[in-house]
Scaffold this motif. Structure first.
Motif, PDB file in Angstrom:
ATOM      1  N   SER A  49       0.828  -1.213   0.000  1.00 53.53           N
ATOM      2  CA  SER A  49       0.000   0.000   0.000  1.00 53.53           C
ATOM      3  C   SER A  49       0.863   1.264   0.000  1.00 53.53           C
ATOM      4  N   ASP A  50       1.973   1.227   0.734  1.00 50.07           N
ATOM      5  CA  ASP A  50       2.846   2.411   0.786  1.00 50.07           C
ATOM      6  C   ASP A  50       3.624   2.605  -0.521  1.00 50.07           C
ATOM      7  N   VAL A  51       4.001   1.513  -1.180  1.00 44.73           N
ATOM      8  CA  VAL A  51       4.642   1.623  -2.499  1.00 44.73           C
ATOM      9  C   VAL A  51       3.687   2.243  -3.508  1.00 44.73           C
ATOM     10  N   LEU A  52       2.419   1.829  -3.455  1.00 41.09           N
ATOM     11  CA  LEU A  52       1.429   2.390  -4.376  1.00 41.09           C
ATOM     12  C   LEU A  52       1.179   3.870  -4.088  1.00 41.09           C
ATOM     13  N   VAL A  53       1.215   4.248  -2.810  1.00 47.17           N
ATOM     14  CA  VAL A  53       1.090   5.672  -2.473  1.00 47.17           C
ATOM     15  C   VAL A  53       2.215   6.463  -3.120  1.00 47.17           C
ATOM     16  N   ALA A  54       3.441   5.938  -3.013  1.00 46.35           N
ATOM     17  CA  ALA A  54       4.598   6.647  -3.564  1.00 46.35           C
ATOM     18  C   ALA A  54       4.625   6.632  -5.086  1.00 46.35           C
ATOM     19  N   ALA A  55       4.123   5.560  -5.705  1.00 45.39           N
ATOM     20  CA  ALA A  55       4.222   5.419  -7.159  1.00 45.39           C
ATOM     21  C   ALA A  55       3.049   6.065  -7.905  1.00 45.39           C
ATOM     22  N   LEU A  56       1.842   6.009  -7.350  1.00 41.01           N
ATOM     23  CA  LEU A  56       0.660   6.439  -8.088  1.00 41.01           C
ATOM     24  C   LEU A  56       0.000   7.701  -7.535  1.00 41.01           C
ATOM     25  N   VAL A  57       0.197   7.984  -6.258  1.00 42.94           N
ATOM     26  CA  VAL A  57      -0.524   9.087  -5.623  1.00 42.94           C
ATOM     27  C   VAL A  57       0.353  10.324  -5.459  1.00 42.94           C
TER      28      VAL A  57
END
Length: 321
Positions: A49-57
């Protein structure tokens, strides 16, 4: 201005560091077989979830910060994608922290009943519920519950419908906040109880002449134990007490950072639509990025309290070389 350049540089570094650090945690968990079990699957779910925050958000949020007046000039479709992933990933990150706290709580207070098999099943259920609840909250505006994009004002934000605001902030933050505070209170009480219950252990000496008689039709046999005593004492903390103390400290720091990072954003997010208050955009940006920074601190906290991660990181780099 120089200040603006410094702030943007800091935000870029925060985004890159959040992505790389969580990616490193995921790579370590995937490569080391010893980490293919509880609670590392909860850590892996948090890292995802934190990787997706950094990559997409965070990158799209940075683009919005760079635009004049913080307007959205990337179109309706990309706005919907950004807002959906924003709510999905941030909510999942928050609930994953809650799942880690619950796992630590049960492992401390119910270590006899909380077996490996039970722990694995419960952790998998918590991960599934985390992502299902996050998806439900993030997809609701796409199904017509409020509006996220305004072409006239070039505005892209989470739906400001009052009913959605109450449900989304409650499900994404206030409910897990109540859970983690209750859990940490119980962990603290259990830890203090175990520490306070540690006493000098001794076998009480028998009386001077304790006789045990066996009733029988045969002549009586008498056994006499002369003053005998066995004493022992555990100096310092036991291994389990040290483990519980360390787990309580880790959960406390994890929860404390989580609350400090997210509570300003969710307070303003709840109050703003309900009272029609005009909060300055600069403060909204500060609170939003403070919440995003929680995805950077999460892997730092739960790896700092586990020496196995540090050793795994070293071995990973050595093998790569």
């Amino acid at each position: 201005s120089i200040l603006t350049v410094l702030i943007l540089t800091l935000l870029v570094l925060l985004t890159v560091a959040t992505f790389l650090w969580n990616l490193l945690v995921l790579a370590t968990i995937l490569r080391v077989k010893a980490f293919h079990r509880v609670p590392h699957n909860l850590v892996a779910s948090t890292a995802v979830s934190d990787v997706l925050v950094a990559a997409l958000v965070m990158p799209l949020s940075l683009v919005k910060e760079l635009s004049a007046g913080r307007r959205w000039r990337l179109g309706r479709e990309l706005c919907l994608v950004w807002v959906s992933f924003d709510v999905l990933c941030c909510t999942a990150s928050i609930w994953n922290v809650t799942a880690i706290a619950l796992d630590r709580y049960w492992s401390i207070t119910r270590h006899l009943q909380y077996t490996l098999l039970t722990r694995r099943r419960i952790s998998n259920v918590m991960i599934a519920l985390t992502w299902l609840l996050s998806a439900a909250i993030s997809l609701a505006p796409l199904l017509g519950w409020g509006e996220t994009y305004s072409p006239e004002q070039e505005r892209c934000q989470v739906s400001q419908d009052p009913s959605y605001t109450i449900v989304s902030t409650g499900g994404a933050f206030y409910l897990p906040l109540c859970v983690v505070l209750f859990v940490y209170w119980k962990i603290y009480k259990a830890s203090k109880f175990h520490m306070g219950g540690r006493r000098r252990n001794a076998v009480v000496p028998l009386p001077e002449a304790a006789q045990v008689k066996e009733a029988s039709h045969e002549p009586q046999m008498v056994f006499t134990a002369r003053r005998a005593a066995i004493t022992f004492q555990t100096d310092g903390e036991t291994w389990r007490e040290q483990k519980e103390k360390k787990a309580a400290l880790m959960v406390g720091i994890l929860i404390g950072v989580f609350v400090l990072c997210w509570i300003p954003f969710f307070i303003t997010e709840l109050i703003s639509p309900l009272c029609s208050c005009n909060i300055p955009p600069v403060w909204k940006s500060i609170f939003l990025w403070l919440g995003y920074s929680n995805s950077f601190f999460n892997p730092l906290i739960y790896t700092a309290f586990n020496k196995n991660y540090n050793n795994a990181f070293k071995n990973l780099f050595v093998k790569q070389r």
